[in-house]
Enzyme design. Structure first.
Site, PDB file in Angstrom:
ATOM      1  N   SER A 156       5.627  -5.248  -1.069  1.00  0.00           N
ATOM      2  CA  SER A 156       5.940  -3.939  -1.592  1.00  0.00           C
ATOM      3  C   SER A 156       6.211  -3.154  -0.380  1.00  0.00           C
ATOM      4  CB  SER A 156       4.447  -3.689  -2.364  1.00  0.00           C
ATOM      5  OG  SER A 156       4.441  -2.425  -2.942  1.00  0.00           O
ATOM      6  N   GLY A 198       0.879  -1.254  -0.013  1.00  0.00           N
ATOM      7  CA  GLY A 198       0.051  -0.069  -0.043  1.00  0.00           C
ATOM      8  C   GLY A 198       0.833   1.217  -0.163  1.00  0.00           C
TER       9      GLY A 198
END
Length: 240
Positions: free
Chosen positions: A125, A92
């Site tokens: 991520s 995110g």
């Protein structure tokens, strides 16, 4: 006596042609089975809707035989971390994620449990960015302001998830990803591993390996670069 690090640092949770986390199933199950993990504690703070995000991960892992609980639902987060079989820090916005970890005073407990207690850690991520020395090499916009860019430092180098090569023949005159990463290296003298989509880093104690079917690009502290092939031994990056 400290237990060995047990990490899986993914470039991304999604890969074209695969369902959510599907491309990394073998890698995830290798890590989970190495520690007899049945339940994963998910850290959803990189996205706004924590319940929805946790449900997405639960839906992906449940068919494989794993339960998923959200850290945000626990009244005592520190105790939940101590009792966890494994943690998964999702992607995110990296700035939002790191700010939240600082606000909830979770950085030190996670660092201690992973580096000293051997708690299995999966990052994807943004979750991979915060596992490194700092978040300077994230691709995200700073929509939130953490008190520091210093992160968990579970590994002593930085990673650039979703690394993209400069586009050949482009008319775009802005900075390339390479130029931005080279600038970071010039200022900080710290290596950065560019992880292309579908690749990841597996860390077992003092051993690190590049997983996936694509190369990674290493931006070295001396300013040079090197392409590293799948299954490359990355253990040298763990030397402080």
């Amino acid at each position: 006596m400290s237990k060995a690090r047990n990490l899986l640092l993914l470039s991304s949770s999604r890969l074209y042609g695969y369902g959510y986390l599907e491309h990394a199933r073998g890698q995830l199950e290798d890590l989970f089975k190495s520690a007899n993990v049945k339940t994963v504690l998910f850290v959803p703070y990189a996205l706004r809707d924590h319940d929805k995000y946790t449900a997405t991960v639960r839906d992906a892992l449940k068919p494989w035989g794993y339960s998923v609980e959200g850290l945000h639902t626990k009244p005592d987060r520190a105790q939940a971390l101590k009792e966890a079989q494994a943690i998964f820090v999702g992607g995110g916005n990296t700035f939002v994620l790191l700010r939240t970890l600082y606000e909830l005073e979770l950085l030190e407990p996670i660092r201690e449990l992973v580096l000293r207690g051997g708690l299995p850690y999966v990052g994807s991520s943004a979750g991979t960015n915060v596992a490194t020395r700092s978040i300077h090499t994230t691709n995200d916009m700073p929509v939130a302001y953490p008190p520091s860019f210093e992160a968990l430092a579970l590994v002593p180098f930085n990673i650039n998830p979703h690394y993209l090569d400069p586009e050949a023949g482009t008319h775009h005159k802005g900075e390339t990803r390479d130029e931005r990463l080279e600038e970071f290296v010039a200022y900080h003298g710290l290596p950065v591993l560019g992880l292309r989509e579908g690749t990841s880093v597996r860390v077992e104690g003092e051993k690190a390996t590049l997983l996936g079917d694509r190369n990674a690009k290493l931006f070295k502290a001396d300013g040079s670069t090197e392409e590293l092939a799948p299954k490359a031994d990355l253990s040298f990056l763990l030397q402080k």
